[in-house]
Design a protein around this motif. Structure first.
Motif, mmCIF file in Angstrom:
data_model
loop_
_atom_site.group_PDB
_atom_site.id
_atom_site.type_symbol
_atom_site.label_atom_id
_atom_site.label_comp_id
_atom_site.label_asym_id
_atom_site.label_seq_id
_atom_site.Cartn_x
_atom_site.Cartn_y
_atom_site.Cartn_z
ATOM 1 N N ARG A 218 1.078 -1.013 -0.200
ATOM 2 C CA ARG A 218 -0.126 0.112 -0.122
ATOM 3 C C ARG A 218 0.474 1.175 0.023
ATOM 4 O O ARG A 218 0.427 1.942 -0.532
ATOM 5 C CB ARG A 218 -0.454 0.071 1.585
ATOM 6 C CG ARG A 218 -1.815 -1.187 1.115
ATOM 7 C CD ARG A 218 -3.200 -1.151 2.500
ATOM 8 N NE ARG A 218 -2.226 -0.785 3.403
ATOM 9 C CZ ARG A 218 -2.184 -1.202 4.681
ATOM 10 N NH1 ARG A 218 -2.931 -2.600 4.677
ATOM 11 N NH2 ARG A 218 -1.680 -0.941 5.734
ATOM 12 N N HIS B 182 -6.732 -1.251 -1.238
ATOM 13 C CA HIS B 182 -5.560 -2.033 -2.035
ATOM 14 C C HIS B 182 -6.150 -3.525 -0.990
ATOM 15 O O HIS B 182 -6.639 -4.760 -1.337
ATOM 16 C CB HIS B 182 -4.408 -1.877 -1.458
ATOM 17 C CG HIS B 182 -3.781 -2.664 -2.062
ATOM 18 N ND1 HIS B 182 -2.701 -3.413 -1.847
ATOM 19 C CD2 HIS B 182 -4.038 -3.209 -3.450
ATOM 20 C CE1 HIS B 182 -2.810 -5.130 -2.256
ATOM 21 N NE2 HIS B 182 -2.911 -4.695 -3.970
ATOM 22 N N TYR C 141 -9.090 -5.746 -2.092
ATOM 23 C CA TYR C 141 -9.189 -5.706 -3.338
ATOM 24 C C TYR C 141 -8.399 -7.453 -2.688
ATOM 25 O O TYR C 141 -9.006 -8.174 -3.846
ATOM 26 C CB TYR C 141 -8.210 -5.115 -4.229
ATOM 27 C CG TYR C 141 -9.103 -3.817 -4.515
ATOM 28 C CD1 TYR C 141 -11.011 -4.225 -5.081
ATOM 29 C CD2 TYR C 141 -7.952 -3.159 -4.659
ATOM 30 C CE1 TYR C 141 -11.416 -3.201 -5.404
ATOM 31 C CE2 TYR C 141 -9.274 -1.930 -5.518
ATOM 32 C CZ TYR C 141 -9.982 -2.172 -5.831
ATOM 33 O OH TYR C 141 -10.803 -0.284 -6.728
#
Ligand code: ADP
Length: 378
Positions: free
Chosen positions: A58, A69, A72
């Motif tokens: 990140r 992130h 995801y």
């Protein structure tokens, strides 16, 4: 999906080539922890080794991707639905200095002894973006210069187009005075009608030019060819009478629909009629006083509108400069008429042409594409 077993070994074996790569190559584990990076990664992002290994990936992303992130990654691990895995795409990254820059990113998944990790290949596309932006700016500048040029030409164009109704107004005013003096009072109302029509027309021309300048496009509407031509004849006939010219209408094609800026097309035809009448006057009507307005359907399916005069014809000298702005053989001519006419017709998807006739005189004609389904699309 790429599957690279024994990545560590491979990375080890090919360390030298990885370090020579221009792209940053980063491997992360399934929760996003950075495991290995190549030399280009340090250069691209500006971190030292110890600052980056073991950190969450990140740190290399700007918001909002940074916050999203983890989500995801876990969604990918539970659903296996690939969003970016296996495909490349453009994204944003952030350097140690806080500078955000555009990247091309492609990610592959790696399975190594039951462990899932990811390899990201990152290319810095700052220079490419910059070059693209510069060429866009360059294009904009050119377009701006083009518009300025056009405005200059347009100013002359407006003067030319406005002069015509003004000339007509002046002619009618003089005629009105003569009628008054000779006691033909019954003709006066007609003169006033004509004055008002030509004044309105001057207004319409200005408005059409303004629209052209403002939006760079025309106000097009679906129009029946016959309606358009009849309106033009209305205008032209009164002026022709003043010049002792007879306008004959030879309408072979009446029912087709064209999508045009009506004022602009009227302007073109009126210009051609006026040029024709002036050419006839210039030779004292030796070939007669008839000027013909003809509409036909061409073999290629386009509409053709022609103005056939019985004037001087176009002289050899004039032929090559006819459509060039500011070329005129007339004492008071500005030579803008035909160049504007051609611009208008070209913008409508047609062509403006001319030829000299054996019988004396010239034919100026233009094509317009026909609206096949008869519906307006403009
Ligand atoms: P202007 O009417 O201001 O001179 P145009 O661009 O309309 O400008 O015309 C340019 C020149 O083309 C005219 O000066 C004339 O010499 C020639 N021309 C135009 N139409 C005709 C015509 N029908 N017959 C002969 N010459 C023409």
């Amino acid at each position: 999906r790429a599957c690279l077993p024994c990545l560590d070994k491979k990375i080890h074996l090919t360390r030298a080539s990885l370090d020579n790569a221009v792209e940053a190559i980063i491997t992360i584990d399934s929760i996003g922890t950075i495991e290995t990076v190549n030399h280009a990664t340090y250069k691209m992002f500006g971190y030292a080794t110890q600052e980056i290994i073991g950190q969450n990936v990140r740190m290399l992303m700007p918001e909002p991707f940074k916050s999203e992130h983890d989500h995801y990654l876990s969604r990918y691990l539970t659903t296996d639905s690939p969003k970016i895995i296996g495909t490349g795409r453009e994204a944003l990254a952030v350097r140690q200095t806080g500078e955000i820059f555009p990247i091309h990113l492609s990610v592959s998944e790696v399975h190594d002894q039951g462990k899932r990790s990811f390899v990201g290949l990152i290319r810095d596309i700052t220079t490419q973006r910059l070059a693209e932006q510069q060429s866009r700016e360059h294009r904009d500048e050119l377009a701006h210069a083009d518009r300025l040029n056009m405005l200059g030409e347009m100013a002359s164009g407006i003067a030319h187009e406005i002069n015509q109704p003004l000339t007509a107004i002046s002619l009618f005013a003089q005629a009105g005075k003569r009628f008054l003096e000779s006691g033909k009072h019954d003709r006066i109302p007609d003169i006033f009608d004509q004055l008002s029509q030509h004044a309105l027309r001057a207004g319409a021309v200005v408005e059409s030019m303004q629209n052209f300048a403002r939006r760079g496009e025309n106000q097009r509407e679906a129009t029946q060819c016959s309606r358009l031509i009849n309106k033009i004849v209305d205008f032209a006939e009164s002026e022709a009478r003043m010049r002792d010219v007879i306008v004959s209408l030879d309408e072979i094609e009446q029912s087709v629909t064209i999508v045009v800026d009506v004022v602009q097309i009227q302007q073109v035809v009126l210009n051609l009629l006026r040029n024709g009448m002036e050419a006839m006057q210039s030779v004292n009507f030796v070939n007669g006083n008839l000027i013909k307005l003809q509409t036909t359907l061409r073999e290629d399916g386009d509409l053709e509108v022609a103005v056939i005069d019985s004037g001087s014809g176009v002289s050899e000298d004039e032929k090559s400069t006819l459509f060039t702005p500011f070329s005129s053989t007339k004492e008071k001519g500005m030579g803008m008429g035909l160049s504007i006419c051609r611009e208008i017709i070209t913008a409508h998807g047609g062509h403006l042409m001319f030829k000299n006739l054996e019988s004396g005189g010239a034919k100026f004609y233009f094509t317009l594409p026909i609206e096949r389904n008869g519906a307006s699309n403009g």
